[in-house]
Design an enzyme around this catalytic site. Structure first.
Site, PDB file in Angstrom:
ATOM      1  N   CYS A   1      28.903 -21.784   6.879  1.00 35.90           N
ATOM      2  CA  CYS A   1      28.304 -22.152   8.164  1.00 35.90           C
ATOM      3  C   CYS A   1      26.843 -22.605   8.004  1.00 35.90           C
ATOM      4  O   CYS A   1      26.604 -23.683   7.501  1.00 35.90           O
ATOM      5  CB  CYS A   1      28.451 -21.006   9.155  1.00 35.90           C
ATOM      6  SG  CYS A   1      28.737 -21.586  10.843  1.00 35.90           S
TER       7      CYS A   1
ATOM      8  N   HIS B   1      34.513 -20.176   9.305  1.00 34.32           N
ATOM      9  CA  HIS B   1      34.389 -18.766   8.923  1.00 34.32           C
ATOM     10  C   HIS B   1      35.667 -18.226   8.281  1.00 34.32           C
ATOM     11  O   HIS B   1      36.557 -17.727   8.982  1.00 34.32           O
ATOM     12  CB  HIS B   1      34.016 -17.928  10.145  1.00 34.32           C
ATOM     13  CG  HIS B   1      32.592 -18.073  10.544  1.00 34.32           C
ATOM     14  ND1 HIS B   1      31.591 -17.276  10.039  1.00 34.32           N
ATOM     15  CD2 HIS B   1      31.988 -18.947  11.380  1.00 34.32           C
ATOM     16  CE1 HIS B   1      30.426 -17.636  10.559  1.00 34.32           C
ATOM     17  NE2 HIS B   1      30.645 -18.649  11.376  1.00 34.32           N
TER      18      HIS B   1
ATOM     19  N   GLU C   1      36.084 -15.535   6.726  1.00 29.80           N
ATOM     20  CA  GLU C   1      36.215 -14.075   6.814  1.00 29.80           C
ATOM     21  C   GLU C   1      37.000 -13.639   8.047  1.00 29.80           C
ATOM     22  O   GLU C   1      37.380 -12.463   8.156  1.00 29.80           O
ATOM     23  CB  GLU C   1      34.830 -13.417   6.816  1.00 29.80           C
ATOM     24  CG  GLU C   1      34.080 -13.450   8.123  1.00 29.80           C
ATOM     25  CD  GLU C   1      33.470 -14.791   8.463  1.00 29.80           C
ATOM     26  OE1 GLU C   1      32.975 -14.965   9.582  1.00 29.80           O
ATOM     27  OE2 GLU C   1      33.485 -15.691   7.583  1.00 29.80           O
TER      28      GLU C   1
END
Length: 373
Positions: free
Chosen positions: A258, A344, A346
């Protein structure tokens, strides 16, 4: 909380447009920030505590917010990071196995001002048509002119450096000290689930403040470097850009997510720009050009890197593209041990389609270690 006792509230946009609603709970006052919206159906606790949202008023497109409460351990940082919340229906009586609090109590404890009963479909439609802008949510519905004056003086997101507001002040460690790999992470607003994903891949991570030098990070003798997500405009982060340049000069394994992705691009002379409307949700389609596979991804960003400049850079390869608007979602350096993505992996919250990127980072580290034996 009875509906009749709710205090009248509003959201005032920078162009003077007003939408009315009610204050959540017994809160009174005002909150300023850049208004944005998230299309996720779940995951509001993770969203509200994501440091990348610092300074933003969050509009949730899901009609019901708060109905499953909050649960300890699902936050992405230690405190709420959004500037304020706007929703349609706020659930005061949540139900969920294992929940530790209601969202109302969670927001009160964190001092977050929120308003509900807003026509969020109309509000989101307006933002989509007119672009991201500053706004204020307030119960001071009789002081419109005063709110307009304060809002006009509130700083715009473009050119705003916010990483210093959310970064750790002192280095700290995550994981087991005897882990196989050591990672030096530059905290620009790092999420806890990123650290969890690295730790469970046998990594011991030292998290450094946003203004740490490359030399300070190198002294940890890491096997790889990580540049985190975070809020605000990437271009003012001159130190982070310099850190990225030095990591690449030494051809050390580097992974950026990001804001970290934007820093990698800026270190390679690729500029960034403020998007008309950012990407915020857990359902964004991305194509991986290396595998030909599509990914449904979690995204949260209001800036992106310039596609034409990326394509013109002979050292950089575009690895991922957003299928809705063709913005660059991932890059890798052709001759350096470096890659980054705009979304993202994660998944906090969101799908797990892209968690393989953490494995890719570990493989890059393994390869580097073999080359230096």
């Amino acid at each position: 909380m009875k509906y009749q006792s709710k205090k009248k509230a509003l959201i005032l946009l920078a162009d003077g447009t007003i939408f009315y609603g009610k204050a959540v709970g017994n809160n009174e006052g005002s909150a300023f920030g850049e208004v944005c919206f998230n299309t996720g159906m779940t995951g509001y606790q993770e969203i509200f505590t994501d440091p990348s949202y610092f300074g933003q008023i969050m509009v949730t497109t899901n009609a019901h917010i708060g109905n499953y409460g909050v649960k300890e351990g699902e936050e992405e940082s230690d405190t709420v990071k959004i500037a304020g919340l706007v929703c349609k229906n706020f659930s005061y009586v949540p139900s969920r196995k294992g929940m530790t609090d209601s969202l109302e109590e969670f927001l009160d404890r964190n001092g977050l001002f929120a308003i509900s009963d807003v026509d969020t479909r109309a509000l989101v439609s307006y933002i989509r048509d007119h672009g991201a802008m500053n706004a204020v949510i307030s119960t001071e519905t009789d002081k419109i002119d005063e709110l307009k004056k304060k809002l006009a003086e509130y700083p715009k997101m473009e050119g705003l450096e916010l990483a210093s507001r959310v970064s750790t002040k002192e280095p700290y460690f995550v994981g087991e000290p005897d882990a196989t790999y050591k990672i030096a992470a530059l905290d620009l607003g790092i999420k806890k689930n990123i650290l969890r994903n690295l730790a469970k891949r046998d990594c011991y991570i030292k998290v450094f403040p946003f203004d740490s030098s490359f030399e300070e990070m190198k002294a940890f003798e890491p096997d790889g470097y990580f540049l985190s997500n975070g809020p605000g405009d990437p271009e003012p982060l001159s130190n982070a850009i310099e850190v990225a340049k030095k990591i690449m000069e030494e051809d050390q394994p580097l992974f950026g997510i990001c804001l970290g992705h934007q820093i990698v691009a800026l270190a390679q002379g690729i500029s960034t720009f403020k998007m008309y409307n950012g990407h915020r949700g857990i359902n964004h389609p991305v194509i991986n050009h290396l595998t030909g596979k599509g990914e449904i991804t979690s995204q949260n960003h209001g800036f992106a890197i310039d596609r034409k400049e990326t394509e013109a850079n002979s050292d950089i390869e575009i690895t991922h593209t957003h299928l809705n608007d063709q913005t660059v979602m991932g890059i890798r350096h052709k001759s350096k041990n470096c890659f980054s993505v705009q979304y993202h992996p994660e998944a906090g919250p969101g799908p797990n389609d892209a968690t393989y990127l953490f494995d890719q980072f570990i493989e890059n580290i393994k390869q580097r270690k073999l080359e230096t034996v």
